[in-house]
Design a protein around this motif. Sequence first.
Motif, PDB file in Angstrom:
ATOM      1  N   TYR A  47     -24.885 -16.490  -2.243  1.00  0.00           N
ATOM      2  CA  TYR A  47     -25.155 -17.675  -3.057  1.00  0.00           C
ATOM      3  C   TYR A  47     -24.226 -17.877  -4.247  1.00  0.00           C
ATOM      4  O   TYR A  47     -24.379 -18.849  -4.989  1.00  0.00           O
ATOM      5  CB  TYR A  47     -26.607 -17.620  -3.572  1.00  0.00           C
ATOM      6  N   ALA A  48     -23.278 -16.971  -4.456  1.00  0.00           N
ATOM      7  CA  ALA A  48     -22.391 -17.113  -5.611  1.00  0.00           C
ATOM      8  C   ALA A  48     -20.944 -16.825  -5.224  1.00  0.00           C
ATOM      9  O   ALA A  48     -20.324 -15.879  -5.728  1.00  0.00           O
ATOM     10  CB  ALA A  48     -22.843 -16.189  -6.740  1.00  0.00           C
ATOM     11  N   PRO A  49     -20.371 -17.639  -4.342  1.00  0.00           N
ATOM     12  CA  PRO A  49     -18.984 -17.399  -3.923  1.00  0.00           C
ATOM     13  C   PRO A  49     -17.978 -17.527  -5.060  1.00  0.00           C
ATOM     14  O   PRO A  49     -16.850 -17.051  -4.949  1.00  0.00           O
ATOM     15  CB  PRO A  49     -18.754 -18.470  -2.855  1.00  0.00           C
ATOM     16  N   GLN A  50     -18.416 -18.154  -6.162  1.00  0.00           N
ATOM     17  CA  GLN A  50     -17.522 -18.320  -7.312  1.00  0.00           C
ATOM     18  C   GLN A  50     -17.401 -17.044  -8.143  1.00  0.00           C
ATOM     19  O   GLN A  50     -16.503 -16.930  -8.985  1.00  0.00           O
ATOM     20  CB  GLN A  50     -18.012 -19.468  -8.206  1.00  0.00           C
ATOM     21  N   VAL A  51     -18.283 -16.069  -7.900  1.00  0.00           N
ATOM     22  CA  VAL A  51     -18.223 -14.800  -8.629  1.00  0.00           C
ATOM     23  C   VAL A  51     -17.076 -13.961  -8.073  1.00  0.00           C
ATOM     24  O   VAL A  51     -17.033 -13.679  -6.877  1.00  0.00           O
ATOM     25  CB  VAL A  51     -19.545 -14.023  -8.529  1.00  0.00           C
ATOM     26  N   LYS A  52     -16.153 -13.575  -8.947  1.00  0.00           N
ATOM     27  CA  LYS A  52     -14.983 -12.799  -8.517  1.00  0.00           C
ATOM     28  C   LYS A  52     -14.977 -11.378  -9.058  1.00  0.00           C
ATOM     29  O   LYS A  52     -14.223 -10.533  -8.574  1.00  0.00           O
ATOM     30  CB  LYS A  52     -13.699 -13.521  -8.950  1.00  0.00           C
ATOM     31  N   ARG A  53     -15.769 -11.109 -10.069  1.00  0.00           N
ATOM     32  CA  ARG A  53     -15.817  -9.759 -10.641  1.00  0.00           C
ATOM     33  C   ARG A  53     -17.259  -9.289 -10.730  1.00  0.00           C
ATOM     34  O   ARG A  53     -18.118  -9.996 -11.261  1.00  0.00           O
ATOM     35  CB  ARG A  53     -15.180  -9.724 -12.042  1.00  0.00           C
ATOM     36  N   VAL A  54     -17.503  -8.089 -10.245  1.00  0.00           N
ATOM     37  CA  VAL A  54     -18.822  -7.468 -10.322  1.00  0.00           C
ATOM     38  C   VAL A  54     -18.663  -6.087 -10.948  1.00  0.00           C
ATOM     39  O   VAL A  54     -17.764  -5.320 -10.573  1.00  0.00           O
ATOM     40  CB  VAL A  54     -19.466  -7.343  -8.924  1.00  0.00           C
ATOM     41  N   VAL A  55     -19.523  -5.778 -11.897  1.00  0.00           N
ATOM     42  CA  VAL A  55     -19.528  -4.467 -12.551  1.00  0.00           C
ATOM     43  C   VAL A  55     -20.923  -3.874 -12.388  1.00  0.00           C
ATOM     44  O   VAL A  55     -21.922  -4.548 -12.648  1.00  0.00           O
ATOM     45  CB  VAL A  55     -19.172  -4.577 -14.049  1.00  0.00           C
ATOM     46  N   VAL A  56     -20.998  -2.632 -11.955  1.00  0.00           N
ATOM     47  CA  VAL A  56     -22.281  -1.965 -11.738  1.00  0.00           C
ATOM     48  C   VAL A  56     -22.374  -0.742 -12.645  1.00  0.00           C
ATOM     49  O   VAL A  56     -21.457   0.087 -12.693  1.00  0.00           O
ATOM     50  CB  VAL A  56     -22.446  -1.530 -10.268  1.00  0.00           C
ATOM     51  N   THR A  57     -23.477  -0.628 -13.368  1.00  0.00           N
ATOM     52  CA  THR A  57     -23.705   0.535 -14.224  1.00  0.00           C
ATOM     53  C   THR A  57     -24.172   1.704 -13.373  1.00  0.00           C
ATOM     54  O   THR A  57     -25.244   1.656 -12.767  1.00  0.00           O
ATOM     55  CB  THR A  57     -24.774   0.236 -15.287  1.00  0.00           C
ATOM     56  N   SER A  58     -23.374   2.746 -13.312  1.00  0.00           N
ATOM     57  CA  SER A  58     -23.760   3.970 -12.621  1.00  0.00           C
ATOM     58  C   SER A  58     -23.951   5.053 -13.682  1.00  0.00           C
ATOM     59  O   SER A  58     -24.462   4.774 -14.762  1.00  0.00           O
ATOM     60  CB  SER A  58     -22.696   4.355 -11.590  1.00  0.00           C
ATOM     61  N   SER A  59     -23.556   6.268 -13.408  1.00  0.00           N
ATOM     62  CA  SER A  59     -23.786   7.358 -14.353  1.00  0.00           C
ATOM     63  C   SER A  59     -22.893   8.545 -14.029  1.00  0.00           C
ATOM     64  O   SER A  59     -22.429   8.709 -12.895  1.00  0.00           O
ATOM     65  CB  SER A  59     -25.249   7.801 -14.299  1.00  0.00           C
ATOM     66  N   VAL A  60     -22.707   9.385 -15.035  1.00  0.00           N
ATOM     67  CA  VAL A  60     -21.997  10.643 -14.825  1.00  0.00           C
ATOM     68  C   VAL A  60     -22.719  11.515 -13.808  1.00  0.00           C
ATOM     69  O   VAL A  60     -22.094  12.325 -13.118  1.00  0.00           O
ATOM     70  CB  VAL A  60     -21.836  11.390 -16.168  1.00  0.00           C
ATOM     71  N   VAL A  61     -24.038  11.330 -13.667  1.00  0.00           N
ATOM     72  CA  VAL A  61     -24.785  12.172 -12.734  1.00  0.00           C
ATOM     73  C   VAL A  61     -24.491  11.812 -11.278  1.00  0.00           C
ATOM     74  O   VAL A  61     -24.870  12.553 -10.373  1.00  0.00           O
ATOM     75  CB  VAL A  61     -26.307  12.127 -12.993  1.00  0.00           C
ATOM     76  N   ALA A  62     -23.812  10.697 -11.050  1.00  0.00           N
ATOM     77  CA  ALA A  62     -23.342  10.378  -9.697  1.00  0.00           C
ATOM     78  C   ALA A  62     -21.987  11.025  -9.432  1.00  0.00           C
ATOM     79  O   ALA A  62     -21.466  10.941  -8.315  1.00  0.00           O
ATOM     80  CB  ALA A  62     -23.224   8.860  -9.526  1.00  0.00           C
ATOM     81  N   VAL A  63     -21.439  11.695 -10.438  1.00  0.00           N
ATOM     82  CA  VAL A  63     -20.104  12.296 -10.350  1.00  0.00           C
ATOM     83  C   VAL A  63     -20.159  13.813 -10.299  1.00  0.00           C
ATOM     84  O   VAL A  63     -19.516  14.451  -9.467  1.00  0.00           O
ATOM     85  CB  VAL A  63     -19.235  11.853 -11.548  1.00  0.00           C
ATOM     86  N   GLY A  64     -20.931  14.417 -11.193  1.00  0.00           N
ATOM     87  CA  GLY A  64     -20.937  15.874 -11.335  1.00  0.00           C
ATOM     88  C   GLY A  64     -21.894  16.590 -10.403  1.00  0.00           C
ATOM     89  O   GLY A  64     -22.609  15.982  -9.608  1.00  0.00           O
ATOM     90  N   LYS A  65     -21.901  17.915 -10.494  1.00  0.00           N
ATOM     91  CA  LYS A  65     -22.830  18.763  -9.760  1.00  0.00           C
ATOM     92  C   LYS A  65     -23.791  19.392 -10.761  1.00  0.00           C
ATOM     93  O   LYS A  65     -23.369  19.890 -11.799  1.00  0.00           O
ATOM     94  CB  LYS A  65     -22.078  19.872  -9.014  1.00  0.00           C
ATOM     95  N   TYR A  66     -25.074  19.382 -10.418  1.00  0.00           N
ATOM     96  CA  TYR A  66     -26.089  19.864 -11.346  1.00  0.00           C
ATOM     97  C   TYR A  66     -27.107  20.719 -10.613  1.00  0.00           C
ATOM     98  O   TYR A  66     -27.216  20.666  -9.386  1.00  0.00           O
ATOM     99  CB  TYR A  66     -26.794  18.674 -12.018  1.00  0.00           C
ATOM    100  N   GLY A  67     -27.864  21.504 -11.389  1.00  0.00           N
ATOM    101  CA  GLY A  67     -28.928  22.304 -10.801  1.00  0.00           C
ATOM    102  C   GLY A  67     -28.398  23.261  -9.752  1.00  0.00           C
ATOM    103  O   GLY A  67     -27.414  23.986  -9.973  1.00  0.00           O
ATOM    104  N   LYS A  68     -29.003  23.266  -8.587  1.00  0.00           N
ATOM    105  CA  LYS A  68     -28.639  24.220  -7.547  1.00  0.00           C
ATOM    106  C   LYS A  68     -27.246  23.969  -6.974  1.00  0.00           C
ATOM    107  O   LYS A  68     -26.682  24.830  -6.298  1.00  0.00           O
ATOM    108  CB  LYS A  68     -29.670  24.185  -6.416  1.00  0.00           C
ATOM    109  N   TYR A  69     -26.678  22.814  -7.250  1.00  0.00           N
ATOM    110  CA  TYR A  69     -25.353  22.481  -6.716  1.00  0.00           C
ATOM    111  C   TYR A  69     -24.214  22.941  -7.641  1.00  0.00           C
ATOM    112  O   TYR A  69     -23.066  22.982  -7.225  1.00  0.00           O
ATOM    113  CB  TYR A  69     -25.226  20.964  -6.517  1.00  0.00           C
ATOM    114  N   ALA A  70     -24.537  23.248  -8.874  1.00  0.00           N
ATOM    115  CA  ALA A  70     -23.496  23.571  -9.859  1.00  0.00           C
ATOM    116  C   ALA A  70     -22.957  24.979  -9.676  1.00  0.00           C
ATOM    117  O   ALA A  70     -23.681  25.898  -9.281  1.00  0.00           O
ATOM    118  CB  ALA A  70     -24.050  23.410 -11.260  1.00  0.00           C
ATOM    119  N   SER A  71     -21.679  25.146  -9.968  1.00  0.00           N
ATOM    120  CA  SER A  71     -21.027  26.455  -9.914  1.00  0.00           C
ATOM    121  C   SER A  71     -20.126  26.607 -11.131  1.00  0.00           C
ATOM    122  O   SER A  71     -19.573  25.614 -11.623  1.00  0.00           O
ATOM    123  CB  SER A  71     -20.177  26.583  -8.647  1.00  0.00           C
TER     124      SER A  71
END
Length: 344
Positions: free
Chosen positions: A118-142
Amino acid sequence: MTVVFVSGASGFIAQELVKQLLQKGYTVIGSVRSPSKGDSLKSNLLKLNLPSDRFNYEIVPDISSPGAFDDALKKHPEISVFIHTASPFHFKAKDIEKELLIPAINGTKNALIAIQKYAPQVKRVVVTSSVVAVGKYGKYASPGDKFTEQSWNPIDFETSKKNTVYGYFGSKTFAEQAVWMFVEKENPGFSVSTVNPGMVLGPQAFPIRGRDKLNTSSEEINRLLKLKPDSKIVNVESTFVDVRDVAKAHIAAFEKDEAQGKRLLLIAESYNTQGLLNIVNKNFPELELPKGDPAKGDALKTAPDTWNTDVTKKILGFDYIGLEESVRDSVSQIIDGKIAQSRL
């Protein structure tokens, strides 16, 4: 005049983002869950002498419902930038899959599908993610782990349902993965950037008027102010970036061509609880908070460099607000709001 849509406009990051967008001359349409939230935001903008006439809102009560953003985008063909900040961020969920994982994933998918339809005129999209989608934590961390903008949290869906902390990690990881899978599969007519901040601290966008107005991030500081002089310090480590820089990065993400298709990993410093306490004690000795072991607050200054964010820094081109300034501004705001005066 560029019109920017901000989903979840009443959130901690989003309110600062709306402020900065208006200050830069943009017109903003935000999605909120209720008229009261939209009216409150509009009122706060007016009280700060910001051009509240260039802010309007649409009601999206549940971002995870199919077609959640369809009507808002149909109604506003003038929108050319879409910033998706709406996602649950709390640690109180009883049904982790229903309250954290599904809303984050489906809310993101609904936004992208609505833009494409419904918005073909939109050319830029920005999504807020997080550092927790990048790093390893808890049982995954080394020990010795190192991360860049290309790294991903390896968490799986079943692990994400085990507790609310893992649930939050999963919600951000799977929602962002859904973004890039959508781009790869659909090849949409818009470019996407994600913003992946560390723990977001700093003052709220508007003056604090009551204890119920504190968000999860601000409570990270406020809980320290509630400590008694003899309270034991639980020393938790994390990464930090100020909310004002996070908002600024969202704007750069759609303004700068070199940010298209990129993950922007925002980390100003690493810190621990003792380090936060040291800053508060230094700047607000009258609060008479526990001293803990001040030397432990300096431990991370000599820690190995775990995070390489050179690509992001080059794209953004601005210096971050430091931890001490951020904490000082937060505490000043909380004290002015008379929130953390009762010690637990």
